[in-house]
Scaffold this motif. Structure first.
Motif, PDB file in Angstrom:
ATOM      1  N   VAL A 252       0.841  -1.202   0.000  1.00  0.00           N
ATOM      2  CA  VAL A 252       0.000   0.000   0.000  1.00  0.00           C
ATOM      3  C   VAL A 252       0.878   1.255   0.000  1.00  0.00           C
ATOM      4  CG1 VAL A 252      -1.653   1.354   1.363  1.00  0.00           C
ATOM      5  CG2 VAL A 252      -2.032  -1.095   1.016  1.00  0.00           C
ATOM      6  N   GLY A 253       1.935   1.247   0.800  1.00  0.00           N
ATOM      7  CA  GLY A 253       2.853   2.385   0.835  1.00  0.00           C
ATOM      8  C   GLY A 253       3.515   2.637  -0.503  1.00  0.00           C
ATOM      9  N   LYS A 254       3.929   1.568  -1.178  1.00  0.00           N
ATOM     10  CA  LYS A 254       4.539   1.712  -2.502  1.00  0.00           C
ATOM     11  C   LYS A 254       3.540   2.278  -3.499  1.00  0.00           C
ATOM     12  CE  LYS A 254       8.127  -1.822  -2.322  1.00  0.00           C
ATOM     13  NZ  LYS A 254       8.604  -3.094  -2.907  1.00  0.00           N
ATOM     14  N   ARG A 255       2.293   1.849  -3.393  1.00  0.00           N
ATOM     15  CA  ARG A 255       1.264   2.351  -4.304  1.00  0.00           C
ATOM     16  C   ARG A 255       0.963   3.830  -4.033  1.00  0.00           C
ATOM     17  NH1 ARG A 255       0.101   0.024  -8.861  1.00  0.00           N
ATOM     18  NH2 ARG A 255      -2.095   0.534  -8.680  1.00  0.00           N
ATOM     19  N   ILE A 256       1.006   4.241  -2.764  1.00  0.00           N
ATOM     20  CA  ILE A 256       0.833   5.666  -2.436  1.00  0.00           C
ATOM     21  C   ILE A 256       1.960   6.462  -3.086  1.00  0.00           C
ATOM     22  CG2 ILE A 256       0.912   7.391  -0.589  1.00  0.00           C
ATOM     23  CD1 ILE A 256      -0.486   5.284   1.226  1.00  0.00           C
TER      24      ILE A 256
ATOM     25  N   LEU B 252       9.769   6.648 -13.392  1.00  0.00           N
ATOM     26  CA  LEU B 252       8.610   7.539 -13.475  1.00  0.00           C
ATOM     27  C   LEU B 252       8.982   8.900 -14.046  1.00  0.00           C
ATOM     28  CD1 LEU B 252       6.772   6.688 -10.165  1.00  0.00           C
ATOM     29  CD2 LEU B 252       6.007   6.231 -12.479  1.00  0.00           C
ATOM     30  N   ASP B 253      10.158   9.407 -13.660  1.00  0.00           N
ATOM     31  CA  ASP B 253      10.616  10.677 -14.219  1.00  0.00           C
ATOM     32  C   ASP B 253      10.827  10.551 -15.726  1.00  0.00           C
ATOM     33  OD1 ASP B 253      10.551  11.943 -11.782  1.00  0.00           O
ATOM     34  OD2 ASP B 253      12.704  11.721 -11.387  1.00  0.00           O
ATOM     35  N   LEU B 254      11.367   9.404 -16.152  1.00  0.00           N
ATOM     36  CA  LEU B 254      11.579   9.170 -17.573  1.00  0.00           C
ATOM     37  C   LEU B 254      10.248   9.136 -18.331  1.00  0.00           C
ATOM     38  CD1 LEU B 254      13.542   8.525 -19.892  1.00  0.00           C
ATOM     39  CD2 LEU B 254      13.305   6.116 -19.276  1.00  0.00           C
ATOM     40  N   VAL B 255       9.268   8.448 -17.771  1.00  0.00           N
ATOM     41  CA  VAL B 255       7.952   8.367 -18.412  1.00  0.00           C
ATOM     42  C   VAL B 255       7.308   9.755 -18.479  1.00  0.00           C
ATOM     43  CG1 VAL B 255       5.604   7.466 -18.169  1.00  0.00           C
ATOM     44  CG2 VAL B 255       7.567   5.949 -17.843  1.00  0.00           C
ATOM     45  N   ARG B 256       7.398  10.495 -17.390  1.00  0.00           N
ATOM     46  CA  ARG B 256       6.819  11.837 -17.361  1.00  0.00           C
ATOM     47  C   ARG B 256       7.485  12.732 -18.413  1.00  0.00           C
ATOM     48  NH1 ARG B 256       7.464  12.991 -12.030  1.00  0.00           N
ATOM     49  NH2 ARG B 256       5.620  11.825 -11.477  1.00  0.00           N
TER      50      ARG B 256
ATOM     51  N   TRP C 274       4.036  10.178  -7.142  1.00  0.00           N
ATOM     52  CA  TRP C 274       5.033  10.514  -8.162  1.00  0.00           C
ATOM     53  C   TRP C 274       4.385  10.720  -9.519  1.00  0.00           C
ATOM     54  CZ3 TRP C 274       9.242   6.329  -6.896  1.00  0.00           C
ATOM     55  CH2 TRP C 274      10.024   6.768  -5.834  1.00  0.00           C
ATOM     56  N   LEU C 275       3.425   9.863  -9.874  1.00  0.00           N
ATOM     57  CA  LEU C 275       2.775   9.985 -11.167  1.00  0.00           C
ATOM     58  C   LEU C 275       2.086  11.324 -11.348  1.00  0.00           C
ATOM     59  CD1 LEU C 275       1.148   6.524 -11.982  1.00  0.00           C
ATOM     60  CD2 LEU C 275       2.954   7.700 -13.244  1.00  0.00           C
ATOM     61  N   VAL C 276       1.477  11.821 -10.291  1.00  0.00           N
ATOM     62  CA  VAL C 276       0.784  13.106 -10.404  1.00  0.00           C
ATOM     63  C   VAL C 276       1.704  14.285 -10.115  1.00  0.00           C
ATOM     64  CG1 VAL C 276      -1.482  12.108  -9.907  1.00  0.00           C
ATOM     65  CG2 VAL C 276      -0.137  13.055  -8.028  1.00  0.00           C
TER      66      VAL C 276
END
Length: 131
Positions: free
Chosen positions: A9-13, A103-107, A18-20
């Motif tokens: 759950v913590g990883k998903r938070i 995630l930074d790369l995807v963003r 990060w995604l947003v």
């Protein structure tokens, strides 16, 4: 000792935050807690209560169920690896979206205009085939 579900759950938070593009401080302010508490949730050190998870889901604009997605698939991996996701055999981390660099790369990738993005994608595909 942390429970594998709390870690997941913590990883998903952290993943959604990060995604947003939200900082721990910003999330904490929206939920009405200190950012240190967000840190503890994200590491699984502290368990997130149902009402707090509801508030976090609202702040991150996802359903509460988002935080439990993939739990069944990773449960065995987490217990075998001491509550950490195991790497896959093709050198890609099992929790690719849990990696801040990825995630930074995807963003950044999606910030590139579409025609240039397509060319970059083709270049990456060629380079990965050569390696």
């Amino acid at each position: 000792m942390t429970h594998p579900v709390d870690v997941h759950v913590g990883k998903r938070i952290r993943h959604r935050r990060w995604l947003v593009g939200m900082t721990q401080q910003q999330l904490a302010e929206r939920v009405g807690i200190k950012f240190q508490q967000i840190q503890k949730y994200e590491t699984g050190a502290n368990r997130v209560s149902a009402s707090r998870l509801w508030d976090i889901a609202d702040a991150l604009d996802v359903p509460v169920s988002f935080f439990f997605e993939g739990l069944e698939a990773t449960e065995a991996e987490m217990s075998e690896a001491g509550h950490e996701a195991m790497p896959t055999t093709d050198a890609v981390p099992a929790d690719i979206l849990g990696d801040k660099e990825a995630l930074d790369l995807v963003r950044s990738y999606y910030a590139i205009p579409e025609h240039q993005r397509r060319r970059l994608f083709e270049l990456a595909r060629v380079l990965s085939d050569v390696a």
